[in-house]
Motif scaffolding. Structure first.
Motif, PDB file in Angstrom:
ATOM      1  N   SER A  21       0.818  -1.211   0.000  1.00 43.38           N
ATOM      2  CA  SER A  21       0.000   0.000   0.000  1.00 43.38           C
ATOM      3  C   SER A  21       0.852   1.261   0.000  1.00 43.38           C
ATOM      4  O   SER A  21       0.455   2.292  -0.545  1.00 43.38           O
ATOM      5  CB  SER A  21      -0.932   0.007   1.214  1.00 43.38           C
ATOM      6  N   TYR A  22       2.057   1.172   0.591  1.00 42.50           N
ATOM      7  CA  TYR A  22       2.938   2.342   0.645  1.00 42.50           C
ATOM      8  C   TYR A  22       3.907   2.369  -0.535  1.00 42.50           C
ATOM      9  O   TYR A  22       3.998   3.359  -1.261  1.00 42.50           O
ATOM     10  CB  TYR A  22       3.719   2.381   1.957  1.00 42.50           C
ATOM     11  N   SER A  24       3.903   1.018  -3.403  1.00 40.69           N
ATOM     12  CA  SER A  24       3.316   1.147  -4.731  1.00 40.69           C
ATOM     13  C   SER A  24       3.057   2.607  -5.105  1.00 40.69           C
ATOM     14  O   SER A  24       2.929   2.948  -6.285  1.00 40.69           O
ATOM     15  CB  SER A  24       2.011   0.347  -4.826  1.00 40.69           C
ATOM     16  N   LYS A  25       2.986   3.476  -4.105  1.00 42.12           N
ATOM     17  CA  LYS A  25       2.780   4.905  -4.357  1.00 42.12           C
ATOM     18  C   LYS A  25       4.062   5.721  -4.198  1.00 42.12           C
ATOM     19  O   LYS A  25       4.299   6.672  -4.951  1.00 42.12           O
ATOM     20  CB  LYS A  25       1.731   5.457  -3.386  1.00 42.12           C
ATOM     21  N   TYR A 202      -2.905  -4.432   8.809  1.00 41.98           N
ATOM     22  CA  TYR A 202      -4.123  -4.184   8.033  1.00 41.98           C
ATOM     23  C   TYR A 202      -4.591  -2.741   8.226  1.00 41.98           C
ATOM     24  O   TYR A 202      -4.936  -2.050   7.253  1.00 41.98           O
ATOM     25  CB  TYR A 202      -5.229  -5.153   8.460  1.00 41.98           C
ATOM     26  N   SER A 205      -2.154  -0.397   6.365  1.00 43.20           N
ATOM     27  CA  SER A 205      -2.352  -0.442   4.922  1.00 43.20           C
ATOM     28  C   SER A 205      -3.638   0.278   4.518  1.00 43.20           C
ATOM     29  O   SER A 205      -3.669   1.024   3.531  1.00 43.20           O
ATOM     30  CB  SER A 205      -2.395  -1.893   4.436  1.00 43.20           C
ATOM     31  N   LYS A 206      -4.687   0.064   5.276  1.00 43.79           N
ATOM     32  CA  LYS A 206      -5.973   0.702   4.993  1.00 43.79           C
ATOM     33  C   LYS A 206      -5.863   2.224   5.074  1.00 43.79           C
ATOM     34  O   LYS A 206      -6.390   2.952   4.231  1.00 43.79           O
ATOM     35  CB  LYS A 206      -7.025   0.188   5.972  1.00 43.79           C
ATOM     36  N   LYS A 209      -3.930   3.504   2.010  1.00 48.10           N
ATOM     37  CA  LYS A 209      -4.769   3.436   0.808  1.00 48.10           C
ATOM     38  C   LYS A 209      -5.806   4.550   0.796  1.00 48.10           C
ATOM     39  O   LYS A 209      -6.128   5.104  -0.259  1.00 48.10           O
ATOM     40  CB  LYS A 209      -5.467   2.075   0.736  1.00 48.10           C
ATOM     41  N   GLU A 210      -6.342   4.879   1.976  1.00 45.95           N
ATOM     42  CA  GLU A 210      -7.349   5.932   2.071  1.00 45.95           C
ATOM     43  C   GLU A 210      -6.740   7.318   2.101  1.00 45.95           C
ATOM     44  O   GLU A 210      -7.465   8.318   2.098  1.00 45.95           O
ATOM     45  CB  GLU A 210      -8.192   5.704   3.325  1.00 45.95           C
TER      46      GLU A 210
END
Length: 298
Positions: A21-22, A24-25, A202, A205-206, A209-210
């Motif tokens: 989640s981190y 990838s950005k 979790y 990561s959430k 992503k948000e």
């Protein structure tokens, strides 16, 4: 019989930036160390029957891999096209759920043993990626890539993770004198507590992503501090390492309310105060690494 020995790890900088989640950005950065505590996996082909035996904290005897409750053992056998007729036994120097990457040590150690049993050579990068495929993609565990890579490579290792997930591995440039200083000044304690890190990871990561600003900014700071910790270690400035560890931990706690608890905070604060008292009015940072083995990310 084939026996593998895989090292546990502690994270020295950048913890959490290896999550998909981190990275990838923003791309990820990890500086970690393999320690002299290990996971041992033994693999054997039985000669009297065709059953599957897997021994860990439990003991399973089944007729086919698909009946196994141990998800990593089951998936590793599936990846290696082994259906039955195998015995797998695991032992470890520390219990599971202590935040040292035990599940990935199991995955890497078992895959290594199964490849060896089949007389197949795989390089360390491939072994680490296979373990990532097993845990992250196939089993859907909310973890990053550092545990698998550190289990495969060990040592004082730097991981640069591209946005596409490609991991570049290099050994930190650390002198023998600095390594001796680190060994004398890094402290690790077992708190007699274990837990799963899945809920923390979790949530982390959430939040990324948000796009939750406080979490994303904390992750940026953690990565930046990780670079500084690596620079301090490679230059031999152990005092600066301790100061940066303290900042690193402060930002880690901002990511999730589950990262620590009052008991661990009390131990940590007591250790810092005791160190400050000992040094009186001089620089009073507690620069031993306080690694609370509680099952969360360090």
């Amino acid at each position: 019989m084939i026996i593998t020995r895989t090292p546990f790890r502690i994270t020295l900088g950048g913890g959490g930036t290896d999550l998909p989640s981190y990275y990838s950005k923003y791309g990820g950065f990890i500086f970690a160390a393999g320690i002299n505590k290990y996971m041992y996996i033994s693999v054997n082909r039985p000669i009297v029957d065709d059953l599957v035996r897997v021994k860990y904290s439990k003991s399973e005897i089944v007729s086919h891999r698909e009946e196994l409750q141990h998800d990593i053992a089951r998936e590793a056998m599936r990846m290696m096209n082994i259906e039955k007729g195998i015995e797998i036994v695991s032992m470890a120097d520390v219990p599971a759920g202590t935040g040292l990457g035990s599940s990935s040590c199991y995955a890497v150690g078992l895959l290594n043993a199964l490849h060896t049993m089949k007389r197949e050579f795989v390089d360390l990068q491939t072994l680490a990626e296979e373990a990532c495929e097993l845990e992250i993609n196939r089993l859907g565990k909310p973890i990053g890539k550092q545990d698998q890579y550190m289990a495969a490579f060990g040592g004082l290792t730097v991981l640069d993770i591209d946005k596409d997930g490609t991991v570049k591995v290099r050994k930190a440039r650390v002198s023998d004198t600095t390594i001796d200083d680190l060994n004398r000044n890094l402290l690790m304690f077992y708190t007699n507590t274990s837990r799963s890190a899945d809920a923390i990871l979790y949530e982390q990561s959430k939040s990324v992503k948000e796009g939750k600003q406080n979490v994303v900014e904390s992750m940026h700071y953690i990565k930046e501090i990780g670079y500084k910790i690596l620079e301090a270690v490679e230059s031999g400035n152990i005092t600066e390492v301790g100061i940066l560890f303290d900042k690193h931990w402060a930002y880690k706690k901002k990511i999730s309310s589950k990262m620590s608890n009052p008991y661990f905070d009390y131990i940590y604060d007591t250790a810092k105060k005791s160190w400050c008292s000992w040094w009186e009015n001089n620089w009073c940072w507690w620069w031993g690494l306080f690694c609370v083995l509680c099952g969360g990310e360090t």
